[in-house]
Design an enzyme around this catalytic site. Structure first.
Site, short mmCIF file in Angstrom:
data_model
loop_
_atom_site.label_atom_id
_atom_site.label_comp_id
_atom_site.label_asym_id
_atom_site.label_seq_id
_atom_site.Cartn_x
_atom_site.Cartn_y
_atom_site.Cartn_z
N ASP A 1 59.78 136.84 -99.61
CA ASP A 1 60.85 136.62 -100.57
C ASP A 1 61.31 138.00 -101.03
O ASP A 1 60.59 138.99 -100.87
CB ASP A 1 60.32 135.79 -101.74
CG ASP A 1 61.36 135.56 -102.82
OD1 ASP A 1 62.53 135.33 -102.48
OD2 ASP A 1 60.99 135.60 -104.01
N ASP B 1 63.47 138.81 -104.35
CA ASP B 1 63.48 139.04 -105.79
C ASP B 1 62.11 138.83 -106.41
O ASP B 1 61.47 137.80 -106.21
CB ASP B 1 64.49 138.11 -106.46
CG ASP B 1 65.91 138.33 -105.95
OD1 ASP B 1 66.15 139.37 -105.32
OD2 ASP B 1 66.76 137.46 -106.20
N ASP C 1 57.04 134.97 -105.27
CA ASP C 1 56.69 134.90 -106.69
C ASP C 1 56.95 133.54 -107.30
O ASP C 1 56.48 133.26 -108.41
CB ASP C 1 57.52 135.93 -107.47
CG ASP C 1 58.98 135.49 -107.57
OD1 ASP C 1 59.43 135.09 -108.65
OD2 ASP C 1 59.68 135.53 -106.53
#
Length: 286
Positions: free
Chosen positions: A28, A30, A201
């Protein structure tokens, strides 16, 4: 599904999977590779070029704080997606690409986690293909993925007509779609998903993490942390941004990390107590 390689894969050759990587590492973007939202990070140069108003820029700063401090749950991501697509309707694609290219080092370098670059380097040394999967727009994600050394990226793709964004989304690289993308890449490249790794996250990326044999939570939100603990998944904490300029050709652009960090800290202290109410989020992001 679409998405061009972020940079020419060093290990991908015409000889097929047997001569290239044997597994992939899916990242991922961000809050996993960079601190914050790639989609909102360029609001300052967009404002300088007259694309967004001062009010819209302030809203994007607040939205960034919400994303960083409260986690990117499905409702938050949907609100941000609608806000951003409405904002960019009518923008020229060529202009956006030019702004991102011109300000990439200025905007992104202060946000990249040193731990993420070290992990990417480790995977590259092991011969893995590095793939970035992001819900942010391709025009932003692609150059960032190239900057950090990814082999390819897949990201959200906006509809375009006559060189301008229509406000429609042609491909949304989010949630279950990230897992589908990882499975497609594994099939095309001859990887076994049980040999692949994934890093994220957000609980919204649970399908991606479940799809691979080696999932890892990075700076996880509360929901993903609970899930990772329950399943015995590794949990990593990334907190140290690193300047990448020494690894790439100098851009001549001044890095504004200190001022950006000060603004973020001040905003965090002022807005922190408001993050628990959904009405605040809707009033600022909708």
């Amino acid at each position: 599904m679409s998405g061009a390689p972020a940079s020419p894969p060093a290990s991908a050759s015409s000889g097929g999977p047997s001569t290239g990587p044997v597994a992939a590492a899916f990242f991922d973007l961000d809050k996993t590779i960079i601190a914050g939202s790639s989609a909102l990070a360029f609001s300052r140069p967009f404002r300088r070029r007259g694309l967004i108003s001062r009010r819209a820029a302030l809203r994007s700063v607040y939205a960034q704080l919400l994303l960083v401090l409260s986690g990117a749950d499905a409702d938050t991501m949907d609100l941000l997606r609608r806000r951003i697509t409405a904002l960019c309707t009518g923008w020229e694609v060529a202009q956006i690409r030019a702004i991102v290219a011109e300000t990439l080092h200025e905007i992104v370098e202060p946000l990249v986690y040193a731990e993420a670059t070290a992990l990417i380097a480790e995977h590259r040394a092991e011969g893995d293909e590095i793939v970035v999967l992001s819900a942010s727009g391709l025009e932003v994600v692609e150059p960032i993925a190239a900057l950090v050394g990814a082999d390819r990226c897949l990201a959200t793709r906006m509809g375009v007509a006559d060189g301008r964004y229509t406000g429609e989304i042609e491909y949304y690289c989010y949630g279950e779609e990230k897992a589908t993308a990882a499975k497609t890449i594994a099939t095309e490249r001859g990887y076994r998903l049980e040999d692949c790794r994934a890093y994220s996250d957000s609980i919204t990326d649970l399908p991606l993490l479940e799809a691979v044999g080696h999932p890892t939570a990075v700076n996880p939100d509360r929901a993903l942390r609970r899930e990772a603990v329950a399943r015995g998944w590794p949990i990593l904490a990334f907190a140290d941004p690193v300047a990448l300029r020494s690894r790439f050709r100098p851009s001549g652009v001044t890095v504004l990390a200190a001022s950006a960090g000060a603004v973020a800290l001040l905003g965090a202290g002022w807005f922190g107590h408001r993050l628990h109410t959904r009405s605040d989020l809707r009033s600022f992001v909708c």
